[in-house]
Design a protein around this motif. Sequence first.
Motif, PDB file in Angstrom:
ATOM      1  N   ASP A 239       1.013  -1.099   0.058  1.00  0.00           N
ATOM      2  CA  ASP A 239       0.156  -0.174  -0.035  1.00  0.00           C
ATOM      3  C   ASP A 239       0.926   1.251   0.071  1.00  0.00           C
ATOM      4  OD1 ASP A 239      -1.998  -1.774   0.249  1.00  0.00           O
ATOM      5  OD2 ASP A 239      -2.649  -1.381   2.204  1.00  0.00           O
ATOM      6  N   GLU A 240       0.824   2.089  -1.179  1.00  0.00           N
ATOM      7  CA  GLU A 240       1.545   3.304  -1.147  1.00  0.00           C
ATOM      8  C   GLU A 240       1.180   4.375  -0.200  1.00  0.00           C
ATOM      9  OE1 GLU A 240       2.617   6.916  -4.492  1.00  0.00           O
ATOM     10  OE2 GLU A 240       1.156   4.903  -5.100  1.00  0.00           O
ATOM     11  N   LYS A 241       2.162   4.818   0.639  1.00  0.00           N
ATOM     12  CA  LYS A 241       2.185   5.780   1.744  1.00  0.00           C
ATOM     13  C   LYS A 241       1.016   5.384   2.584  1.00  0.00           C
ATOM     14  CE  LYS A 241       3.488   9.593  -1.395  1.00  0.00           C
ATOM     15  NZ  LYS A 241       3.049  10.945  -1.704  1.00  0.00           N
ATOM     16  N   TRP A 242       1.051   4.166   2.921  1.00  0.00           N
ATOM     17  CA  TRP A 242      -0.027   3.621   4.070  1.00  0.00           C
ATOM     18  C   TRP A 242      -0.029   4.545   5.320  1.00  0.00           C
ATOM     19  CZ3 TRP A 242       2.169   1.830   8.454  1.00  0.00           C
ATOM     20  CH2 TRP A 242       3.580   1.464   8.517  1.00  0.00           C
ATOM     21  N   ASP A 243       1.107   4.788   5.840  1.00  0.00           N
ATOM     22  CA  ASP A 243       1.325   5.315   7.047  1.00  0.00           C
ATOM     23  C   ASP A 243       0.908   6.720   7.070  1.00  0.00           C
ATOM     24  OD1 ASP A 243       3.350   6.061   5.345  1.00  0.00           O
ATOM     25  OD2 ASP A 243       4.935   6.334   7.235  1.00  0.00           O
ATOM     26  N   MET A 262      11.035  -4.108  11.492  1.00  0.00           N
ATOM     27  CA  MET A 262       9.664  -3.653  11.243  1.00  0.00           C
ATOM     28  C   MET A 262       9.669  -2.003  11.159  1.00  0.00           C
ATOM     29  SD  MET A 262       8.221  -3.806  15.218  1.00  0.00           S
ATOM     30  CE  MET A 262       8.905  -5.340  15.627  1.00  0.00           C
ATOM     31  N   PRO A 263       8.746  -1.711  10.275  1.00  0.00           N
ATOM     32  CA  PRO A 263       8.539  -0.048  10.057  1.00  0.00           C
ATOM     33  C   PRO A 263       7.941   0.580  11.415  1.00  0.00           C
ATOM     34  CG  PRO A 263       6.878  -1.169   9.106  1.00  0.00           C
ATOM     35  CD  PRO A 263       7.587  -2.172   9.584  1.00  0.00           C
ATOM     36  N   LEU A 264       8.810   0.470  12.269  1.00  0.00           N
ATOM     37  CA  LEU A 264       8.261   1.297  13.808  1.00  0.00           C
ATOM     38  C   LEU A 264       7.795   2.461  13.676  1.00  0.00           C
ATOM     39  CD1 LEU A 264       7.569   0.597  16.655  1.00  0.00           C
ATOM     40  CD2 LEU A 264      10.003   0.912  17.217  1.00  0.00           C
ATOM     41  N   SER A 265       8.510   3.314  13.030  1.00  0.00           N
ATOM     42  CA  SER A 265       8.154   4.693  13.043  1.00  0.00           C
ATOM     43  C   SER A 265       6.555   4.819  12.456  1.00  0.00           C
ATOM     44  CB  SER A 265       9.215   5.727  12.217  1.00  0.00           C
ATOM     45  OG  SER A 265      10.379   5.558  12.965  1.00  0.00           O
ATOM     46  N   GLY A 266       6.559   4.118  11.291  1.00  0.00           N
ATOM     47  CA  GLY A 266       5.486   4.063  10.463  1.00  0.00           C
ATOM     48  C   GLY A 266       4.284   3.585  11.284  1.00  0.00           C
ATOM     49  N   TYR A 267       4.367   2.594  12.023  1.00  0.00           N
ATOM     50  CA  TYR A 267       3.066   2.386  13.063  1.00  0.00           C
ATOM     51  C   TYR A 267       2.983   3.349  13.834  1.00  0.00           C
ATOM     52  CZ  TYR A 267       4.262  -2.523  11.516  1.00  0.00           C
ATOM     53  OH  TYR A 267       4.840  -3.689  10.727  1.00  0.00           O
ATOM     54  N   GLN A 276      -1.301   4.257  22.150  1.00  0.00           N
ATOM     55  CA  GLN A 276      -0.268   3.233  22.735  1.00  0.00           C
ATOM     56  C   GLN A 276      -0.035   2.173  21.735  1.00  0.00           C
ATOM     57  OE1 GLN A 276      -1.191   2.522  27.382  1.00  0.00           O
ATOM     58  NE2 GLN A 276      -3.145   2.905  26.253  1.00  0.00           N
ATOM     59  N   PHE A 277       1.378   1.755  21.803  1.00  0.00           N
ATOM     60  CA  PHE A 277       2.020   0.853  20.789  1.00  0.00           C
ATOM     61  C   PHE A 277       2.566  -0.340  21.989  1.00  0.00           C
ATOM     62  CE2 PHE A 277       5.456  -1.233  18.922  1.00  0.00           C
ATOM     63  CZ  PHE A 277       4.935  -1.557  17.714  1.00  0.00           C
ATOM     64  N   ILE A 278       1.988  -1.250  22.026  1.00  0.00           N
ATOM     65  CA  ILE A 278       2.371  -2.517  22.987  1.00  0.00           C
ATOM     66  C   ILE A 278       2.929  -3.675  22.160  1.00  0.00           C
ATOM     67  CG2 ILE A 278       1.528  -4.060  24.655  1.00  0.00           C
ATOM     68  CD1 ILE A 278       1.178  -1.195  25.480  1.00  0.00           C
ATOM     69  N   GLN A 279       4.411  -3.896  22.371  1.00  0.00           N
ATOM     70  CA  GLN A 279       4.819  -5.046  21.810  1.00  0.00           C
ATOM     71  C   GLN A 279       5.115  -6.263  22.442  1.00  0.00           C
ATOM     72  OE1 GLN A 279       6.677  -4.720  18.826  1.00  0.00           O
ATOM     73  NE2 GLN A 279       7.545  -6.906  19.019  1.00  0.00           N
ATOM     74  N   ALA A 289      15.463   1.460  15.718  1.00  0.00           N
ATOM     75  CA  ALA A 289      15.616   2.877  16.083  1.00  0.00           C
ATOM     76  C   ALA A 289      14.396   4.013  15.907  1.00  0.00           C
ATOM     77  CB  ALA A 289      16.734   3.400  15.955  1.00  0.00           C
ATOM     78  N   ILE A 290      13.951   4.761  16.588  1.00  0.00           N
ATOM     79  CA  ILE A 290      12.791   5.601  16.291  1.00  0.00           C
ATOM     80  C   ILE A 290      13.446   7.016  16.462  1.00  0.00           C
ATOM     81  CG2 ILE A 290      11.077   4.085  16.568  1.00  0.00           C
ATOM     82  CD1 ILE A 290      10.468   5.033  19.234  1.00  0.00           C
ATOM     83  N   SER A 291      12.765   8.076  16.062  1.00  0.00           N
ATOM     84  CA  SER A 291      12.901   9.408  16.533  1.00  0.00           C
ATOM     85  C   SER A 291      12.252   9.676  17.725  1.00  0.00           C
ATOM     86  CB  SER A 291      12.534  10.449  15.481  1.00  0.00           C
ATOM     87  OG  SER A 291      12.330  11.636  15.888  1.00  0.00           O
TER      88      SER A 291
END
Length: 364
Positions: A239-243, A262-267, A276-279, A289-291
Amino acid sequence: MSSPEKFHGWLGHDATSAQGNLRWEPFTPKPFAETDIDIKVSHCGICGTDIHTLRSGWGPTHYPACVGHEIVGTVVRVGSSASSRHRIGDRVGVGAQALSCQRGDCDECSNGMESYCGKGFVGTYNGQYKDSGYWSMGGYADYVRVPAAFAIKIPDQVKSEDAAPMMCGGITVYAPLIHNGAGPGKTVGIVGLGGLGHFGVLFAKALGCDKVVAISRRRNKEDDTKAMGATDYIATSEDEKWDKKHSRTLDLIISTVSAPDMPLSGYLRLLKTKGQFIQVGAPEDVLPAISAFALIAKGCKIGGSQVGSPKEIEDMLKFAAEKGVKPWVQKIPMKQANKAIVEMEEGKARYRFVLENDEAHARL
């Protein structure tokens, strides 16, 4: 009914055992304590943790190892201190934890959070009992011996092959959904659509979430997830530009994947303000790494969750019975365990393999 002095199980002797090199052999269980029960295993789900452990992926495994912590069976021996909890003939399940300190000086155990016990946690396999020095052995076997406090009675409405994968896979996602407010009025995303992820979709739907979004790399599981109750689907590699398209749409994301890329920043971009993001998936490597601004800009949080307490497992099974939650399982004879773990690693399970014992194999 009774249990033998020696149990038989599929034993791994080194890291190559994860490649289908388990051997059906006798082993001596830990010495029986009056707080223990013996269970004749009828079913045991295959969990990703089994593969990680067999290949020493999370650290050195103590071999020989008998894995399997999604166990269901019949109680055949009960210690004198366990008789108030279980009786011979009871159908019970055992998950990823066999013991905690269960003492008042442990804050976690005192507050019903035994799965986070830092003083006496023993895994159902590859864990060492301090009192005897014996290592725990799991459910790819004919019998298993465990402390009674971590064996949960199975409701009559739930079939054994369905209850087995709930003992780890089910509770691993049910607990963070409950603890993070999943329910009516909430939008929830489930990342990864394997055994854990499919439970995430099923339980989020049963909890009455307004929207349940299945998130995977490809679109090949979309029809399945819609049948499970997903209302939307995101394919991150297709999917293009899904985030950007789905930005700020989710209150809660449960991530079941074990991929370090995994595309964590996109999630995180999918989360609403204060989301909330729960791993729950545990990669053998580190998370990406994330910003810091991915967290700061929306005040969102990243957290984790580890299985669940005996009470939470009991609650989950009751909920599954009441709501008719039924996992998608494929039953496989216990004698085909080697073939099953290889196919599990290849991603062929739809969506949980469950090993099933039979009398003939138990006598091998």
